[in-house]
Design an enzyme around this catalytic site. Structure first.
Site, short mmCIF file in Angstrom:
data_model
loop_
_atom_site.label_atom_id
_atom_site.label_comp_id
_atom_site.label_asym_id
_atom_site.label_seq_id
_atom_site.Cartn_x
_atom_site.Cartn_y
_atom_site.Cartn_z
CG ASP A 235 -1.81 1.22 1.28
OD1 ASP A 235 -2.00 1.87 0.23
OD2 ASP A 235 -2.33 1.52 2.37
CE LYS A 242 -0.07 3.25 3.66
NZ LYS A 242 -0.83 3.64 4.86
CG ASP A 253 -2.22 -2.64 4.11
OD1 ASP A 253 -2.67 -2.72 5.27
OD2 ASP A 253 -2.67 -1.84 3.27
CG ASP A 312 -3.06 5.52 3.05
OD1 ASP A 312 -2.83 4.36 2.62
OD2 ASP A 312 -2.50 5.99 4.05
NE ARG A 316 -11.63 2.58 5.38
CZ ARG A 316 -11.45 3.38 6.42
NH1 ARG A 316 -12.39 4.25 6.76
NH2 ARG A 316 -10.33 3.34 7.10
#
Length: 463
Positions: A235, A242, A253, A312, A316
């Protein structure tokens, strides 16, 4: 190769290993013959937690070993207390004399097995080489199955994204399915759009490695258990990239996917009387010209629209499509596991897995199991008043509510919108990483919540 996480099978030649608490050392030494007591005293052995001592005969060959079990307070603060001794003893087989019993004995024996774990793919190394004979009353095959599932989880998380992308995660799941005769299907690339998995596709489309949904099914009778694991193999944060300090551990992740595959391995190896389905949306959240953007609005599989306020917060999104798909087939228990939010780490730290479930009886079953098997969890609330925080107005849902409050709760509420009417839908927001070495848990990937779930399944599913 590391030693298999299995018990020794030579009880007749195994060295007796006396487990002695600090408070009991004096009485124990007095109960031994004079030579043993003298040796223990001369060696300065204090039976501290993890302290070991070999006692020789007149020719210098060991006749017994002693493992310190510390004080009750020390043991209360240490999981797998005996695993420290396993790591300190020389290679060989040992059989326990004295020490814990009941559930604590199971915990210590599992810890001993897990002390043998080492991740040696890139550098030769090994875990503890001392092997334990399974004590009477311990279900050795069950503990070995649990250890093997945990090792799978650790291996998957520890492997860097260069060798653990969506394609390699698919290979791991396919290999697991083949080992246990499970059915396995994959939907990847543009087929995700054709088969209505738009958010899995959107998150993973910027990567050179195609996004995909892994679907494993096992068992033909019994209650239905559905496991959904976040498989974000790396990620970057996407266009909301990030900072380096936050990106450094993002190979983990996919810890939710690793956890459900490890749990699935335990369930299939133990031949539990249930029907199992495992869904893993496997993607890499990368940056390219076709990356999804802030303020994009995506339409999920179940028709809900989602405004993207942070690329980011992608985990979900992929879980949402997988959960919506799972909800199309009735299930007695649906569980999602994901390394989802930093808010969970702020709330409970790296060692505790927060979980969400509406059903109080299910929550009690999971919490009780967690205490029995030393797999700490903590129930968090699906707090309905916070629902408005994930409703942006321009779309049905917001993937990253502003303000920074209740981040783990709002993420769980978001996921619940896609779980349908699944009874006892449960979500685990895990960390999946051991930040510092501890007994039976080297620094690196680690399973969380899986052993608690496994122990709770008979109560949750009436097995």
């Amino acid at each position: 190769m590391p030693m298999p996480l299995q018990f020794a099978t030579d009880p007749d030649t195994a060295l007796p290993l006396h487990v002695v608490a600090s408070d009991d050392l004096e009485d124990w030494a007095a109960s031994q013959n004079g030579t043993v007591g003298t040796w223990v005293k001369a060696a300065g052995f204090r039976a501290g937690l993890g302290e070991v001592l070999l006692v020789p005969d007149g020719n210098g060959a060991p006749v017994l070993a002693v493992a310190g079990y510390g004080t009750a307070d020390q043991r209360a603060r240490t999981r797998f207390a005996l695993a420290g001794a396993a790591a300190s003893l020389p290679e060989g087989s040992y059989r326990l004399v004295g020490g814990p019993d009941g559930a604590t004995l199971d915990e210590e024996c599992l810890g001993w097995l897990l002390a043998g774990y080492a991740f040696d793919r890139y550098r030769a190394q090994s875990g503890a080489k001392a092997r334990l004979v399974a004590p009477e009353g311990v279900d050795a095959s069950r503990l070995e199955a649990i250890a093997a599932g945990e090792a799978l989880t650790r291996d998957l998380i520890n492997t860097p994204a260069s060798d653990m992308g969506p394609d390699q995660l698919e290979d791991a799941a396919a290999g697991l399915a083949a080992e246990f005769g499970a059915r396995f299907e994959v939907t990847s690339g543009e087929d995700l759009l054709k088969k209505n998995f738009p958010m899995i596709h959107a998150v993973g489309r910027a990567s050179a490695r195609a996004p995909r949904l892994l679907d494993l099914a096992w068992g033909d009778a019994g209650p239905m258990l559905t496991l959904v694991g976040k498989g974000v193999c790396f990620d970057t944060g996407g266009l909301n990239i990030k900072p380096a300090v936050s990106m450094g551990l993002m190979k983990k992740d996919m810890g939710g996917a690793a956890a459900v595959l490890g749990l699935a391995r335990m369930i299939m190896a133990l031949e539990l009387p249930l029907r199992l389905r495992v869904l893993v949306p496997a993607v890499e959240n990368s940056i390219a010209g076709d990356a999804f953007r802030p303020q994009d609005i995506l339409t999920a599989r179940n028709g809900l629209t989602v405004e993207i306020n942070n690329t980011d917060a992608e985990g979900r999104l992929v879980l949402a499509d997988a959960l919506a798909y799972a909800a199309e087939t009735p299930s007695d228990l649906t569980v999602s596991m994901a390394t989802l939010t930093g808010a969970a780490r702020v709330a409970v730290g790296p060692d505790i897995a927060p979980f969400y479930v509406d059903d109080d009886a299910a929550a009690a079953a999971i919490a009780g199991a967690a205490a029995r098997v030393a797999d700490p969890v903590w129930r968090m609330p699906f707090h309905a008043p916070y629902e408005t925080m994930i409703e942006p107005g321009v779309a049905d849902l917001d993937n990253a509510p502003k303000g920074g409050f209740a981040g783990s709760i709002t993420a769980a509420l978001f996921l619940r919108r896609f779980a349908g009417a699944a009874p006892r839908y449960t979500h685990f927001d895990i960390y999946g990483w051991q930040p510092a070495a501890a007994p039976a848990r080297p620094k690196g990937g680690v399973g969380q919540g899986t052993r608690a779930l496994l122990d709770a399944l008979p109560e949750l599913l009436d097995l």
